[in-house]
Design an enzyme around this catalytic site. Structure first.
Site, PDB file in Angstrom:
ATOM      1  N   GLU A 114      29.113 -11.139  17.959  1.00 42.34           N
ATOM      2  CA  GLU A 114      28.748  -9.530  17.974  1.00 42.34           C
ATOM      3  C   GLU A 114      29.850  -8.784  18.945  1.00 42.34           C
ATOM      4  O   GLU A 114      30.291  -7.744  18.784  1.00 42.34           O
ATOM      5  CB  GLU A 114      27.184  -9.403  18.547  1.00 42.34           C
ATOM      6  CG  GLU A 114      26.326  -9.779  17.563  1.00 42.34           C
ATOM      7  CD  GLU A 114      26.258  -9.053  16.281  1.00 42.34           C
ATOM      8  OE1 GLU A 114      26.994  -7.770  16.310  1.00 42.34           O
ATOM      9  OE2 GLU A 114      25.711  -9.445  15.326  1.00 42.34           O
ATOM     10  N   SER A 393      17.880 -23.631 -21.608  1.00 40.34           N
ATOM     11  CA  SER A 393      18.109 -23.091 -22.978  1.00 40.34           C
ATOM     12  C   SER A 393      17.904 -21.581 -23.041  1.00 40.34           C
ATOM     13  O   SER A 393      18.322 -20.874 -24.035  1.00 40.34           O
ATOM     14  CB  SER A 393      17.261 -23.733 -24.170  1.00 40.34           C
ATOM     15  OG  SER A 393      17.556 -25.062 -24.350  1.00 40.34           O
TER      16      SER A 393
END
Length: 863
Positions: A114, A393
């Site tokens: 940070e 499929s």
């Protein structure tokens, strides 16, 4: 003679001009230097005054806000009718920990990611601000923060998160004041106890307990520390429960920064990544999440609101906003009721239940009607509607059949090769090892044939499949440039939301659909801060492609298709999907994922089922019919109040004429044949005829036989029972079936068999086929009409367990090996039953878990 009065001045005009210019240059130089000096002094004075103002302003804000915080007000979610439906949770989970109890590696990790210059600046990092300003100018907007940890603390304590220059100035003022009044350790203590970690957790200790079940920060491992340090950037995205994959990606960034700054070694980085991959949330990880109505939909709304407004999750929760959504409360309640019913899911062997997800979109508007993120879903849980899984499929229309139709070279009636074939090391096979040789595209999709699907993708090219998928909103990984995508073998997988969006394009006639859950957002004062504006619709695929695909996907729900369980009382097109378990060394036909993705003319929906973590004890034994049935249960009820419509056929579509309706149909009982004789008139050359039958105690007609002849003999009948029949014409070239003929019925006489008490006629004294018993009359073949029970080699009803009840009109229903001289196949769910001798294979289960159509009698080829 002229005398030079100034001996110091050289004669000649040129020399004199140079000297003038030199003197003028010195004057101008002194002039600009004076201005520069004055400007510099003024800048210094302004900087000093500005700095003093910043410090004074920061001190003023600190003094005025020592105990004052912005009042928290609940944000309300409204449904599509403007009624209040839910609220974002406002309960905070916060536990304070003293700086002395925070391990050095923990706070150093936060500093590394940070604010790496935290110990060098005094609240404001001018180098970072300069870099941010450059990026903002290049982007022409406020895109880079440049905030230090101290500034983040200032923003968290006293300011909104709006990115404006005025707010940034105030933030800097407070940061400088904080640095003057607090030590670096005190600032870190406040910061680590105040920042938000997602799912209601505020502060490092609450986050440690929530995500890892650890109330002692000294027990945190390196990968856990890096995970926590990566969360504050986007708590809803990077927490490991809500999004494990994104959390690991962010953790890897933090680990890299920690290594660069000498906090850990490269070996520790690799070990941490391995441990993170096996992450499992604590058992009570969901207990702290505030319960609310429609949690999955609300969580999705919160994420969308963050994206469209730039607000953080915490700001949304306590900001008193009014979020108007597309939520269809009726549909949402139906979805949640279905997901709460265990009968709709396969039973698990232990406490780890089969999970699922569902998304419903109105493809006419793009509005998300309802959503299920999983069973027993709680607020801020793992929303499986947006988690990728392998589609199986269900991906065939997207990667293969859609792009083939779009090319203009292929049609639903085009012939494909359905043969066992290898493409390098890739050798796709059909379930059960059965191949048709040649099959129409429509039939291949209907029966979910693998070999013909891969063959077609190889014909059109993988690049065409990838490009078509991208058009539909699915951008595949670079490693997916192979034929395996034909069967849904993807690197990352796809989410139910992505699948629903892609199928929505087919449903909408080929134009783009923009799924969204938010209509508008108002702040607590009623000011509209966001209003949804639908993007201009784009034509993504040809209307002909969408129409052909819809026709083909409707066939999937017809008899013999893999999606019959998804039928409801209105038109539906859709596709099933199943993926193998993929566990190395584990021999089983069980599955990892099952899908059904389908649409009506009004709505599109995607259903997924499976385990969050698949292993040998946690696999699906049932197929995609389970997902198809859930689709039907939800959509059938949710659409009751939605006016029904039909799929619209575009102009100029090339069509094939439906086969004619059978005429001259008659049904009679034949004493000579001891069976029901059927006959009809021939409707043309090259056509097949499908005969359907229903007994008086049955609810639906079932396919009895397929033949090229115009007659049929039904010997599988019982005395005293009434049967009804009809016939259809089947065009095998185009895989089309005509309308049914007139329904005709006949009642079988009560007494049609010889007396079973005559031992001279029956070697074993009965008709059951035990001990090799056969039809007793000399010269009669075994297919005379008397079923056996299949025990001990009975020849009529099949070996090894034939039932003798003939529920499907075949002679060896239930037999796993039986044959009746090849005339009618068996009905084995395992797929290897009733090997007819010449008629072909039995009625085995396909890849999607639905029965194929029986082979025809009289040696006629299968359709």
């Amino acid at each position: 003679m002229t005398t030079n009065r100034n001996p110091k001045r050289p004669s000649g005009g040129k020399t004199s001009g140079k000297a003038d210019k030199k003197r003028g240059g010195r004057k101008r130089g002194r002039h600009w230097f004076g201005w520069f000096l004055a400007t510099g002094c003024l800048a210094v004075v302004c900087a000093v005054v500005g700095y003093l103002l910043i410090v004074l302003n920061g001190e003023r804000i600190l003094a005025a806000n020592q105990k004052a915080f912005e009042f928290a007000e609940t944000t309300i979610i409204y449904d599509k009718d403007g009624r209040e439906a839910a609220a974002l949770a406002t309960v905070e989970n916060r536990e304070y920990v003293k700086f002395g109890d925070i391990p050095e590696l923990v706070y150093r990790a936060f500093v590394a990611v940070e604010d790496r210059r935290f110990y060098e600046h005094e609240g404001v990092d001018f180098w970072a601000i300069g870099r941010a300003i450059v990026k903002d100018i290049m982007a022409r907007s406020m895109v880079e923060g440049g905030s230090t940890i101290t500034q983040q603390l200032a923003k968290n304590m006293f300011l909104s998160h709006e990115k404006t220059f005025f707010r940034k100035a105030s933030e800097a003022s407070i940061a400088v004041a904080l640095e003057k009044n607090l030590s670096k350790d005190e600032i870190l203590e406040l910061y680590l106890n105040r920042i938000y970690f997602g799912r209601g957790a505020h502060g490092i200790l609450a986050a440690s307990k929530l995500y890892f079940g650890k109330d002692d920060l000294n027990k945190l491992e390196i990968w856990e520390i890096a995970t926590l340090a990566g969360i504050p950037k986007a708590p809803n995205v990077y927490n490991p429960i809500s999004n494990h994959e994104r959390s690991q990606e962010r953790m890897a960034v933090v680990l890299s920064l920690m290594e660069q700054q000498g906090l850990i070694t490269a070996e520790q980085v690799e070990e941490a990544k391995k441990k993170a991959a096996a992450y499992e949330p604590p058992e009570d990880a969901y207990a702290g999440a505030a319960s609310q109505k429609y949690p999955a939909f609300v969580d999705f709304v919160a994420t969308e609101a963050e994206r469209v407004t730039g607000l953080t999750e915490e700001e949304l929760r306590v900001g008193g906003y009014r979020i108007y959504t597309t939520l269809n409360v009726n549909a949402q309640q139906i979805v949640e009721k279905a997901f709460a019913d265990p009968d709709n899911f396969e039973e698990s062997a232990d406490d780890r239940i089969v999970q699922g997800a569902m998304v419903i979109i109105d493809h006419r508007t793009g509005e998300i009607e309802a959503m299920a993120g999983g069973r027993e879903y709680q607020n801020k849980g793992l929303n499986r509607a947006v988690q990728p899984r392998q589609p199986g499929s269900a991906f065939k229309p997207i990667a293969v059949y859609g792009p083939a139709l779009e090319s203009g070279d292929w049609y639903p009636w085009s012939k494909l090769q359905d043969e066992k074939k290898c493409y390098g090391d890739y050798c796709p096979t059909n379930p059960g090892g059965k191949y048709a040789g040649s099959i129409t595209m429509r039939q291949a999709l209907k029966e979910s044939r693998n070999a013909s699907t891969v063959w077609l993708l190889n014909e059109i090219g993988v690049d065409r499949g990838l490009e078509f998928a991208k058009r539909l909103g699915i951008e595949l990984d670079a490693d997916d440039r192979n034929l395996a995508i034909a069967l849904g073998g993807l690197t990352r997988g796809v989410t139910p939301m992505e699948m629903a969006t892609a199928y929505s394009v087919f449903a909408s006639g080929g134009v783009s659909v923009d799924p969204h859950a938010i209509v508008r957002i108002e702040d607590r004062k009623g000011k509209v801060i966001y209003q949804y504006k639908a993007p201009e619709a784009k034509r993504l695929i040809k209307p002909e492609t969408a129409w052909y695909m819809t026709e083909m996907l409707q066939a999937v729900l017809e008899k013999g298709g893999t999606g019959t369980k998804a039928r409801i009382n209105r038109p539906v097109a859709g596709k099933t999907g199943t993926t193998e378990h993929g566990i190395p060394g584990f021999k089983s036909s069980a599955n990892r994922d099952v899908w059904f993705v389908g649409y009506t003319p009004e709505w599109t929906a995607a259903v997924w089922m499976g385990y969050d973590r698949t292993d040998e004890q946690h696999v699906l034994k049932r197929g995609s019919s389970m997902a198809a049935a859930l689709f039907a249960k939800v959509m059938g009820e949710a659409l009751k109040d939605v006016p029904a419509s039909s799929f619209t056929k575009p102009e100029g579509v090339k069509t094939v004429v439906k086969p004619p309706t059978v005429g001259g149909f008659s049904v009679t009982w034949s004493d000579a044949d001891l069976g029901v004789r059927l006959s009809w008139s021939r409707q043309g050359e090259g056509l097949l005829y499908r005969v359907y039958r229903k007994a008086e105690n049955e609810d639906e007609f079932e396919l009895l036989t397929v033949t090229e002849s115009t007659t049929a003999l039904d010997l599988a009948v019982e005395p005293g029972v009434t049967y009804e029949y009809y016939v259809t014409v089947y065009d095998r070239e185009h895989a089309l079936e005509g309308d049914k003929s007139t329904i005709r019925g006949v009642t079988v006489p009560d007494s049609i068999w010889p007396d079973p008490e005559l031992p001279s006629d029956f070697p074993d004294g009965d008709f059951d086929g035990n001990d090799g018993g056969i039809w007793p009359f000399p010269g009669e073949p075994d297919d005379s009409g008397i079923p056996g029970d299949g025990e001990d080699g009975g020849q009529d009803d099949g070996q090894d367990g034939g039932s003798g009840t003939i529920p499907d009109g075949g002679w060896n229903s239930g037999g796993s090996n039986g044959s009746r001289n090849g005339e009618l196949p068996g009905n084995s769910e395992s797929g290897n039953g009733g090997a007819g001798q010449p008629a072909g294979p039995g009625n085995g289960e396909t890849e999607e878990g639905e029965a194929e159509e029986p082979a025809p009698v009289d040696g006629a080829p299968a359709p």
